[in-house]
Design an enzyme around this catalytic site. Structure first.
Site, PDB file in Angstrom:
ATOM      1  N   ASP A 106       1.612   8.394   6.777  1.00 13.13           N
ATOM      2  CA  ASP A 106       2.422   7.604   5.955  1.00 13.13           C
ATOM      3  C   ASP A 106       2.588   7.972   4.761  1.00 13.13           C
ATOM      4  OD1 ASP A 106       3.840   5.525   4.823  1.00 13.13           O
ATOM      5  OD2 ASP A 106       2.289   4.008   5.534  1.00 13.13           O
ATOM      6  N   HIS A 134       8.651  -0.957   9.365  1.00 10.25           N
ATOM      7  CA  HIS A 134       9.015  -2.223   8.207  1.00 10.25           C
ATOM      8  C   HIS A 134       8.087  -1.871   7.040  1.00 10.25           C
ATOM      9  CE1 HIS A 134       5.349  -5.010   9.333  1.00 10.25           C
ATOM     10  NE2 HIS A 134       5.199  -3.462   9.583  1.00 10.25           N
ATOM     11  N   HIS A 155      -3.603  -5.657   2.791  1.00 10.90           N
ATOM     12  CA  HIS A 155      -2.673  -6.865   3.405  1.00 10.90           C
ATOM     13  C   HIS A 155      -3.406  -8.004   3.614  1.00 10.90           C
ATOM     14  CE1 HIS A 155       0.538  -3.622   4.816  1.00 10.90           C
ATOM     15  NE2 HIS A 155       0.343  -3.756   3.491  1.00 10.90           N
ATOM     16  N   ASP A 197      -3.867   1.512  11.501  1.00 10.12           N
ATOM     17  CA  ASP A 197      -3.478   1.921  10.219  1.00 10.12           C
ATOM     18  C   ASP A 197      -4.516   1.837   9.276  1.00 10.12           C
ATOM     19  OD1 ASP A 197      -2.314   3.186   7.992  1.00 10.12           O
ATOM     20  OD2 ASP A 197      -0.743   1.694   8.031  1.00 10.12           O
ATOM     21  N   LYS A 256       7.056  -0.398  14.391  1.00 11.18           N
ATOM     22  CA  LYS A 256       6.133  -1.406  13.932  1.00 11.18           C
ATOM     23  C   LYS A 256       6.797  -2.483  12.846  1.00 11.18           C
ATOM     24  CE  LYS A 256       3.141   0.755   9.892  1.00 11.18           C
ATOM     25  NZ  LYS A 256       1.996   0.731   9.566  1.00 11.18           N
ATOM     26  N   GLU A 261       1.787  -9.237   7.072  1.00 12.10           N
ATOM     27  CA  GLU A 261       2.639  -8.679   7.890  1.00 12.10           C
ATOM     28  C   GLU A 261       2.520  -9.785   9.200  1.00 12.10           C
ATOM     29  OE1 GLU A 261       1.981  -4.694   8.865  1.00 12.10           O
ATOM     30  OE2 GLU A 261       2.915  -3.885   6.868  1.00 12.10           O
ATOM     31  N   GLU A 263      -4.290  -2.179   9.358  1.00  9.87           N
ATOM     32  CA  GLU A 263      -3.442  -2.809  10.574  1.00  9.87           C
ATOM     33  C   GLU A 263      -4.004  -2.344  11.757  1.00  9.87           C
ATOM     34  OE1 GLU A 263       0.610  -1.418  10.120  1.00  9.87           O
ATOM     35  OE2 GLU A 263       0.327  -1.508   7.863  1.00  9.87           O
ATOM     36  N   LYS A 309       9.841   5.249   6.967  1.00 10.02           N
ATOM     37  CA  LYS A 309      10.059   3.995   6.109  1.00 10.02           C
ATOM     38  C   LYS A 309      11.394   4.179   5.194  1.00 10.02           C
ATOM     39  CE  LYS A 309       5.672   1.883   5.491  1.00 10.02           C
ATOM     40  NZ  LYS A 309       4.323   2.359   4.660  1.00 10.02           N
ATOM     41  N   GLU A 365      -2.817   5.839  12.199  1.00  4.76           N
ATOM     42  CA  GLU A 365      -1.935   6.495  11.060  1.00  4.76           C
ATOM     43  C   GLU A 365      -2.950   6.091   9.820  1.00  4.76           C
ATOM     44  OE1 GLU A 365       1.275   3.103  10.512  1.00  4.76           O
ATOM     45  OE2 GLU A 365       1.377   3.645   8.558  1.00  4.76           O
ATOM     46  N   SER A 400       0.811  -1.189   0.066  1.00  7.85           N
ATOM     47  CA  SER A 400       0.001   0.038   0.041  1.00  7.85           C
ATOM     48  C   SER A 400       0.927   1.293  -0.023  1.00  7.85           C
ATOM     49  CB  SER A 400      -1.030   0.074   0.954  1.00  7.85           C
ATOM     50  OG  SER A 400      -0.109  -0.123   2.328  1.00  7.85           O
TER      51      SER A 400
HETATM   52  C1  LIG Z   1       3.575  -1.091   6.523  1.00  9.06           C
HETATM   53  C2  LIG Z   1       2.852  -0.558   5.641  1.00  9.06           C
HETATM   54  O1  LIG Z   1       2.428  -1.273   4.615  1.00  9.06           O
HETATM   55  P1  LIG Z   1       3.177  -1.242   2.861  1.00  9.06           P
HETATM   56  O2  LIG Z   1       4.607  -1.714   3.375  1.00  9.06           O
HETATM   57  O3  LIG Z   1       2.443  -2.278   2.222  1.00  9.06           O
HETATM   58  O4  LIG Z   1       3.182   0.117   2.672  1.00  9.06           O
HETATM   59  C3  LIG Z   1       1.980   0.741   5.974  1.00  9.06           C
HETATM   60  O5  LIG Z   1       1.273   0.948   5.335  1.00  9.06           O
HETATM   61  O6  LIG Z   1       2.103   1.460   7.039  1.00  9.06           O
HETATM   62 MG   LIG Z   2       0.751   2.927   6.660  1.00  8.56          MG
END
Ligand SMILES: C=C(OP(=O)(O)O)C(=O)O
Ligand SMILES: [Mg+2]
Length: 423
Positions: free
Chosen positions: A315, A368, A155, A242, A391, A205, A164, A340, A288, A43
């Site tokens: 994010d 992650h 996911h 999230d 996370k 995940e 999440e 990230k 999130e 995503s």
């Molecule tokens: C960890 C996540 O998913 P992705 O790595 O698929 O973006 C997220 O959206 O925070």
């Molecule tokens: Mg996210």
């Protein structure tokens, strides 16, 4: 000098979803060898640095041979002979070599693999643990493990819209105990799901991915599990959500459509109001991407309404990029940013993003990707950045557990000097 780079090499390997990703090997003149592997999201935000994929018949177009080639040729040619301890110089050399805004020429996957492997090699050569090399001698805070326990959205293939649900053991006295709280609750939830005849299969995940009657039913299962595990919701363990709202938002900024649960269309204001109901009912500590990346106004409204009650994390809207974080700080869009490494593509730029958050009094949430490898770089990085929380998935997938286990190791290594606290 010993820390000069002698050679850089790369391989195409597989990530936790069985898709190709890049692994980079760096060798120094003193004989130090280190490697790093690059994660990959599902995503993703529109403005993330570009993950270079081959687009040919191999792996359905997802091969990364071009990125591997770029490491072995262009990047290696430019960096061999440079000093691995000069992370910033190395990262900016690659940024210039690429020359695009989103690293689309060489690929953020190629560049990040090198950036991380160089940091690891330098740390190893100086005989320092990676967290100390990147964070200094005061890097002693072990992040609160926000463990993914239930998955939805992109996911998982179930009837939950929000991507999440995480357990946050902020009431634990140490990382080791916090990890125990969440792992125990994970197993209790499995038992509850079995009793109810719900699926115990997991999402990307590692969180469970049952078909719940509604999004509310999903969080209620989690709260039941917390209580059944013997913990107090809101005191020992809280919940983080999230939405990854991009995944249920079509072109129009207000057009949210919660298709998976069948709840249907909602406006930005509807979603904000729904959050308020949830915050009154459930022990939620962090939210999130409550709204989509295009919905800057909605985000600001959300933050004005709830920012003093919970951590509001952006994010997909910020993509670990100081250009968007700066705008977010000015517009009070959120009060925290997800971090990230592969969204921006170098270790140095990721540190710059963290620094910007810190200076603005924002929090930052280390993360992650849904496609991961067994690489533990993130665990050390989280301690180095002093972020306080991270996370990295559930208690049942090796690529996630590798990071948790590395954090256990770091806490043990710091023997009494480590810190553990939510704020
Ligand atoms: C960890 C996540 O998913 P992705 O790595 O698929 O973006 C997220 O959206 O925070
Ligand atoms: Mg996210």
């Amino acid at each position: 000098m010993d820390t000069l780079i002698e050679s850089i090499y790369a391989l195409e390997i597989l990530d936790s979803r069985g898709n190709p990703t890049v692994r980079v090997y760096v060798e120094l003149f003193d004989g130090t060898r280190a490697y790093a592997s690059v994660p990959s999201g599902a995503s993703t935000g529109q403005n993330e640095a570009l993950e270079l994929r081959d687009g040919d018949e191999r792996y359905g177009g997802k091969g990364v041979q071009k990125a591997v080639e770029n490491v072995i040729t262009t990047i290696a040619d430019a960096l061999e002979g440079m000093d691995a301890t000069q992370q910033k110089e190395i990262d900016y050399t690659m940024i210039e070599l690429d020359g695009t805004d989103n690293k689309s020429k060489l690929g953020a996957n190629a560049i990040l693999g090198v950036s991380m492997a160089v940091a690891k090699a330098a740390a190893q050569s100086l005989d320092l643990p990676l967290y100390q090399y990147l964070g200094g001698t005061n890097a002693v805070r072990i992040p609160v493990p926000c463990m993914n326990i239930l998955n939805g959205g992109e996911h998982a293939d179930n009837s939950v819209d929000f991507q999440e649900f995480m357990l946050v053991p902020h009431g634990a006295p140490s990382f080791k105990e916090g990890l125990r709280y969440v792992a125990e609750t994970f197993h209790i939830l499995k038992g509850i799901l079995k009793e109810r005849g719900l699926a115990t299969s997991v999402g990307d995940e590692g969180g469970f991915a049952p078909d719940c009657e509604s999004n509310e039913a999903a969080i209620e299962l989690i709260i039941e599990a917390i209580e059944k595990a013997g913990y107090k919701p809101g005191k020992d363990l809280s919940v983080a959500v999230d939405n990854a709202a991009n995944s249920f938002c079509s072109n129009l900024k207000d057009n949210y459509d919660l298709v998976w649960s069948g709840r249907g269309k909602m406006t930005s204001d509807d979603l904000i109001a729904l959050t308020g109901e949830w915050l009154d009912k459930y022990p939620i500590i962090l939210w999130e991407d409550p709204l989509a990346e295009k919905d800057w106004d909605g985000f600001a409204k959300f933050t004005a309404k709830y920012g003093d009650r919970i951590e509001v994390v952006g994010d997909d809207i910020f993509v670990t990029n100081t250009k968007y974080i700066k705008e977010g700080i000015e517009k009070k869009t959120a009060n925290s940013c997800l971090i990230k490494l592969n969204q921006i593509g170098t270790v140095t730029e990721t540190i710059e993003a963290v620094r910007m958050c810190r200076e603005a009094g924002w929090r930052y949430f280390l993360s992650h990707r849904s496609g991961e490898t067994e690489d533990t770089f993130l665990a050390d990085f989280a301690v180095a950045m002093d972020g306080g929380h991270l996370k990295t998935g559930s208690a049942c997938r090796g690529e996630r557990i590798a990071k948790y286990n590395r954090l256990l190791e770091i806490e043990h290594e710091l023997a009494g000097r480590s810190e553990y606290r939510w704020k």
